[in-house]
Each structure stands twice: as C-alpha cells, then as structure tokens.
Design a protein around this motif. Structure first.
Motif, PDB file in Angstrom:
ATOM      1  N   TYR A  95      65.551  78.273  46.576  1.00 33.20           N
ATOM      2  CA  TYR A  95      66.533  79.255  47.459  1.00 33.20           C
ATOM      3  C   TYR A  95      67.017  78.425  48.507  1.00 33.20           C
ATOM      4  O   TYR A  95      66.519  78.783  49.647  1.00 33.20           O
ATOM      5  CB  TYR A  95      65.868  80.529  47.735  1.00 33.20           C
ATOM      6  CG  TYR A  95      64.164  80.082  48.220  1.00 33.20           C
ATOM      7  CD1 TYR A  95      63.854  79.986  49.473  1.00 33.20           C
ATOM      8  CD2 TYR A  95      63.243  80.288  47.072  1.00 33.20           C
ATOM      9  CE1 TYR A  95      62.693  79.707  49.709  1.00 33.20           C
ATOM     10  CE2 TYR A  95      61.919  80.007  47.443  1.00 33.20           C
ATOM     11  CZ  TYR A  95      61.596  79.679  48.708  1.00 33.20           C
ATOM     12  OH  TYR A  95      60.358  79.709  48.948  1.00 33.20           O
ATOM     13  N   PRO A  96      67.922  77.417  48.237  1.00 32.76           N
ATOM     14  CA  PRO A  96      68.544  76.942  49.382  1.00 32.76           C
ATOM     15  C   PRO A  96      69.320  77.517  50.474  1.00 32.76           C
ATOM     16  O   PRO A  96      69.899  78.673  49.928  1.00 32.76           O
ATOM     17  CB  PRO A  96      69.199  75.706  48.972  1.00 32.76           C
ATOM     18  CG  PRO A  96      69.491  76.008  47.580  1.00 32.76           C
ATOM     19  CD  PRO A  96      68.395  76.908  46.996  1.00 32.76           C
ATOM     20  N   SER A  97      69.460  77.474  51.999  1.00 34.18           N
ATOM     21  CA  SER A  97      69.912  78.524  52.626  1.00 34.18           C
ATOM     22  C   SER A  97      70.885  77.725  53.525  1.00 34.18           C
ATOM     23  O   SER A  97      70.636  76.926  54.218  1.00 34.18           O
ATOM     24  CB  SER A  97      69.124  79.176  53.415  1.00 34.18           C
ATOM     25  OG  SER A  97      69.702  80.088  54.212  1.00 34.18           O
ATOM     26  N   TYR A 156      71.474  81.691  45.121  1.00 30.79           N
ATOM     27  CA  TYR A 156      70.091  82.315  44.622  1.00 30.79           C
ATOM     28  C   TYR A 156      70.460  83.724  44.317  1.00 30.79           C
ATOM     29  O   TYR A 156      70.067  84.306  43.129  1.00 30.79           O
ATOM     30  CB  TYR A 156      69.214  82.334  46.141  1.00 30.79           C
ATOM     31  CG  TYR A 156      67.880  83.426  45.779  1.00 30.79           C
ATOM     32  CD1 TYR A 156      66.727  82.821  45.028  1.00 30.79           C
ATOM     33  CD2 TYR A 156      67.907  84.504  46.199  1.00 30.79           C
ATOM     34  CE1 TYR A 156      65.851  83.453  45.034  1.00 30.79           C
ATOM     35  CE2 TYR A 156      66.858  85.403  46.302  1.00 30.79           C
ATOM     36  CZ  TYR A 156      65.632  84.877  45.322  1.00 30.79           C
ATOM     37  OH  TYR A 156      64.419  85.512  45.094  1.00 30.79           O
ATOM     38  N   VAL A 157      71.285  84.532  45.070  1.00 27.81           N
ATOM     39  CA  VAL A 157      71.608  85.883  44.644  1.00 27.81           C
ATOM     40  C   VAL A 157      72.529  85.708  43.395  1.00 27.81           C
ATOM     41  O   VAL A 157      72.267  86.583  42.435  1.00 27.81           O
ATOM     42  CB  VAL A 157      72.819  86.434  45.810  1.00 27.81           C
ATOM     43  CG1 VAL A 157      73.311  87.865  45.313  1.00 27.81           C
ATOM     44  CG2 VAL A 157      72.015  86.495  46.928  1.00 27.81           C
ATOM     45  N   ALA A 193      58.419  82.065  50.854  1.00 29.93           N
ATOM     46  CA  ALA A 193      59.924  82.269  50.890  1.00 29.93           C
ATOM     47  C   ALA A 193      60.576  82.805  52.391  1.00 29.93           C
ATOM     48  O   ALA A 193      61.552  82.404  52.708  1.00 29.93           O
ATOM     49  CB  ALA A 193      60.466  83.204  50.007  1.00 29.93           C
ATOM     50  N   GLU A 194      59.666  83.509  53.325  1.00 35.00           N
ATOM     51  CA  GLU A 194      59.997  83.975  54.315  1.00 35.00           C
ATOM     52  C   GLU A 194      60.002  83.018  55.399  1.00 35.00           C
ATOM     53  O   GLU A 194      60.608  83.175  56.541  1.00 35.00           O
ATOM     54  CB  GLU A 194      59.401  85.335  54.734  1.00 35.00           C
ATOM     55  CG  GLU A 194      59.587  86.457  53.768  1.00 35.00           C
ATOM     56  CD  GLU A 194      58.941  87.611  54.507  1.00 35.00           C
ATOM     57  OE1 GLU A 194      57.945  87.612  55.608  1.00 35.00           O
ATOM     58  OE2 GLU A 194      59.097  88.894  53.763  1.00 35.00           O
ATOM     59  N   LYS A 195      59.416  81.943  55.132  1.00 35.24           N
ATOM     60  CA  LYS A 195      59.200  80.795  56.206  1.00 35.24           C
ATOM     61  C   LYS A 195      60.440  80.153  56.661  1.00 35.24           C
ATOM     62  O   LYS A 195      60.593  79.431  57.508  1.00 35.24           O
ATOM     63  CB  LYS A 195      58.115  79.695  55.751  1.00 35.24           C
ATOM     64  CG  LYS A 195      56.943  80.284  55.645  1.00 35.24           C
ATOM     65  CD  LYS A 195      55.826  79.159  55.041  1.00 35.24           C
ATOM     66  CE  LYS A 195      54.486  79.451  55.178  1.00 35.24           C
ATOM     67  NZ  LYS A 195      53.371  78.548  54.527  1.00 35.24           N
ATOM     68  N   ILE A 196      61.608  80.508  55.763  1.00 31.75           N
ATOM     69  CA  ILE A 196      63.060  79.651  55.957  1.00 31.75           C
ATOM     70  C   ILE A 196      63.664  80.881  57.108  1.00 31.75           C
ATOM     71  O   ILE A 196      64.446  80.259  57.738  1.00 31.75           O
ATOM     72  CB  ILE A 196      63.693  79.712  54.776  1.00 31.75           C
ATOM     73  CG1 ILE A 196      64.342  81.043  54.152  1.00 31.75           C
ATOM     74  CG2 ILE A 196      63.296  79.028  53.750  1.00 31.75           C
ATOM     75  CD1 ILE A 196      65.165  81.424  53.154  1.00 31.75           C
ATOM     76  N   HIS A 197      62.951  81.993  57.356  1.00 30.53           N
ATOM     77  CA  HIS A 197      63.597  82.552  58.277  1.00 30.53           C
ATOM     78  C   HIS A 197      63.238  82.263  59.666  1.00 30.53           C
ATOM     79  O   HIS A 197      62.229  81.920  60.135  1.00 30.53           O
ATOM     80  CB  HIS A 197      63.189  84.068  58.248  1.00 30.53           C
ATOM     81  CG  HIS A 197      64.020  85.040  58.901  1.00 30.53           C
ATOM     82  ND1 HIS A 197      63.983  85.471  60.262  1.00 30.53           N
ATOM     83  CD2 HIS A 197      64.982  85.908  58.380  1.00 30.53           C
ATOM     84  CE1 HIS A 197      64.831  86.285  60.466  1.00 30.53           C
ATOM     85  NE2 HIS A 197      65.690  86.586  59.638  1.00 30.53           N
ATOM     86  N   PRO A 198      64.106  82.102  60.786  1.00 31.05           N
ATOM     87  CA  PRO A 198      63.978  81.392  62.008  1.00 31.05           C
ATOM     88  C   PRO A 198      63.121  82.539  62.978  1.00 31.05           C
ATOM     89  O   PRO A 198      62.528  82.101  64.190  1.00 31.05           O
ATOM     90  CB  PRO A 198      65.338  81.392  62.718  1.00 31.05           C
ATOM     91  CG  PRO A 198      66.103  82.145  61.970  1.00 31.05           C
ATOM     92  CD  PRO A 198      65.539  82.474  60.506  1.00 31.05           C
ATOM     93  N   ASP A 199      63.170  83.891  62.756  1.00 30.51           N
ATOM     94  CA  ASP A 199      62.479  84.744  63.628  1.00 30.51           C
ATOM     95  C   ASP A 199      61.464  85.826  62.761  1.00 30.51           C
ATOM     96  O   ASP A 199      62.188  87.031  62.267  1.00 30.51           O
ATOM     97  CB  ASP A 199      63.633  85.624  64.298  1.00 30.51           C
ATOM     98  CG  ASP A 199      62.826  86.560  65.425  1.00 30.51           C
ATOM     99  OD1 ASP A 199      61.734  86.728  65.361  1.00 30.51           O
ATOM    100  OD2 ASP A 199      63.732  87.646  65.628  1.00 30.51           O
ATOM    101  N   PRO A 200      60.230  85.277  62.487  1.00 32.55           N
ATOM    102  CA  PRO A 200      59.362  85.904  61.393  1.00 32.55           C
ATOM    103  C   PRO A 200      59.212  87.415  62.096  1.00 32.55           C
ATOM    104  O   PRO A 200      59.184  88.283  61.197  1.00 32.55           O
ATOM    105  CB  PRO A 200      58.145  85.133  61.302  1.00 32.55           C
ATOM    106  CG  PRO A 200      58.680  83.817  61.725  1.00 32.55           C
ATOM    107  CD  PRO A 200      59.711  84.056  62.692  1.00 32.55           C
ATOM    108  N   GLU A 201      58.907  87.623  63.411  1.00 32.27           N
ATOM    109  CA  GLU A 201      58.562  88.914  63.786  1.00 32.27           C
ATOM    110  C   GLU A 201      59.623  89.602  63.722  1.00 32.27           C
ATOM    111  O   GLU A 201      59.521  91.031  63.176  1.00 32.27           O
ATOM    112  CB  GLU A 201      57.953  88.974  65.184  1.00 32.27           C
ATOM    113  CG  GLU A 201      56.804  88.149  65.426  1.00 32.27           C
ATOM    114  CD  GLU A 201      56.169  88.065  66.665  1.00 32.27           C
ATOM    115  OE1 GLU A 201      56.861  88.877  67.603  1.00 32.27           O
ATOM    116  OE2 GLU A 201      55.142  87.550  67.142  1.00 32.27           O
TER     117      GLU A 201
END
Length: 251
Positions: A95-97, A156-157, A193-201
């Motif tokens: 899932y490259p972003s 990915y979609v 997979a969520e680790k690519i998100h810059p703001d986890p919280e």
C-alpha cells in the motif's frame, strides 16, 4: 459447522497484522494452514505462537508474491507434497502512499501484481482440487476504502476493488462446482498498516467518529468472519462482500 479438520488453507500474508489471529483460529479448528509471507519477524512470531499445539499443521513459506512464475512453482511444489488446497485467503497486499498524480503507471502495476495478480495465481492453482472435490472456499481481503475512496492510496484502492469484482466473477463461474467466493472488507484496525499515518492519535479519533460502535476492532473480529466464510456455515453465501468495520460503511 466450523470444524475445519481435514481442510488445507492457503493464506497469503497470514503471519502478521490481522493474519496471526486468524491463522491460530484455523489451527485451533483443526485445519492445516499454509502461510506465504515475507516478514521474517512476523513469521517467527507466528511459528512461536503455534509451537505448543499446532506446529505439525502449519507450514510457513517466505516468498515475494511479485514473482508470479516463482509463485506458480511454489504452489505446485506445496500441493505435490501436502495435497490440494481447499481454502484460499488472498490477504497479502502492499500500500504505497502518495498523491495519485505522482504514481507512475509502472508503480500502479506493481501494486496490482502483488495485490491482485498473485491472488489470481493462487486461485488458479487451487481450482483443480476444489472442482474435483466439489467443495472450495475463496476469500478475498478487500477494504472499505473501495466504498469511500481514499486519498493518497489510489493503486491500493484500485486493487481492492478488483478483488471484490473477482470474488463475484468466481462465485458465478464456480458455484456449480460447489465453490463459494466472497470478500471481506476490514475497516480500520490498529495494525502496522496504520503506521504510515502521520498523526496516529488524530487518526484514531477520526476512525471512532465514523464508526457506529465506539471502540477499535480487534484481529479476532476478522478471524471470526474468515472462519465463517471458510466453513460449511457459509455454504449458501457467495459473491458477497462483508464489511467488518464497526458500522463505518453501510450499503
């Protein structure tokens, strides 16, 4: 109804993320599970988890699914040694972003190769055994991103939409052979997979705001859905897509 004794399951990407929990569910139900993955740490963790009770029914193979010719050979060798495959779970994905306009066509194709083409190879390898036995289960792991669209993840979609379409086509074509094909679309689960998100919280708040149930899903929630689709309990359900997402998407 959910007894899997005597069944052989091919599970791509089944070592980590949502995979480990599901693999253990299948082993607990008596199945033999063949996991194809390439994450050494996750493969080691799965091997350790199965060591006490299920090691003799778990086969883990390290392999890069982008090598389609190699995958065909690998599956032929597996089946020659361990017999045919009764259940295929097409779960592995990349899932490259980045923005859509920055993706090259070749980069799109690379995602489809792993996420879709490898799934096709796996199903083609399993079909002769399934058709001979007049029993088989195909489960494609899709994504709720197909329904809402998702910025920065266009390839990915695209791939997950293709897996939903393939499940429907396979369901129609091979239903007369006793084979069902369905898709499961996970929502947002707290995996790598969520680790690519810059703001986890901030992302967790975003997820809970959109879900109907206000807690994060757990791997067991996916495991239960896959157990259903892989068993005789789902014998009259085919060509469907089940969203396991806490009520985020409804259709």
């Amino acid at each position: 109804m959910f007894d899997m004794k005597g069944r052989t399951i091919l599970y791509t990407g089944g070592a980590g993320g949502l995979g480990l929990e599901t693999t253990m569910h299948f082993l607990d139900a008596g199945a033999r599970v063949i996991v194809i993955d390439r994450d050494k740490a996750k493969m080691a963790a799965l091997s350790e988890a199965a060591e006490a009770h299920h090691a003799e029914r778990l086969l883990i193979r390290e392999f890069d699914l982008a090598d389609l010719d190699g995958l065909r050979n690998e599956l032929a060798e597996i089946q020659a040694t361990f017999g045919g495959i009764d259940v295929v779970i097409n779960n592995a994905a990349i899932y490259p972003s980045k923005p859509f306009h920055e993706f090259t066509v070749e980069e799109h194709q690379a995602v489809q190769r792993v996420n879709v083409d490898a799934a096709i190879v796996c199903v083609q390898a399993a079909l002769p055994h399934m058709r001979k036995n007049q029993w088989g289960r195909i489960i494609n792991i899709a994504s709720i991103t197909v329904y809402g669209g998702w910025a920065l993840l266009a390839p990915y979609v695209q791939s997950k939409g293709a897996l939903i379409g393939l499940a429907r086509a396979w369901a129609r074509e091979y239903g007369p052979d006793g084979i069902t094909a369905n898709a499961v679309s996970p929502g947002a689960f707290p995996t790598d997979a969520e680790k690519i998100h810059p703001d986890p919280e901030g992302y967790t708040k975003f997820v809970l705001d959109h879900q109907s149930v206000k807690y994060r899903g757990e791997p067991a929630d996916i495991a239960n859905a896959l157990m259903f689709f892989a068993s005789d309990g789902s014998r009259f359900v085919t060509g469907q897509t089940l969203n396991v997402d806490g009520g985020w998407v409804m259709h």
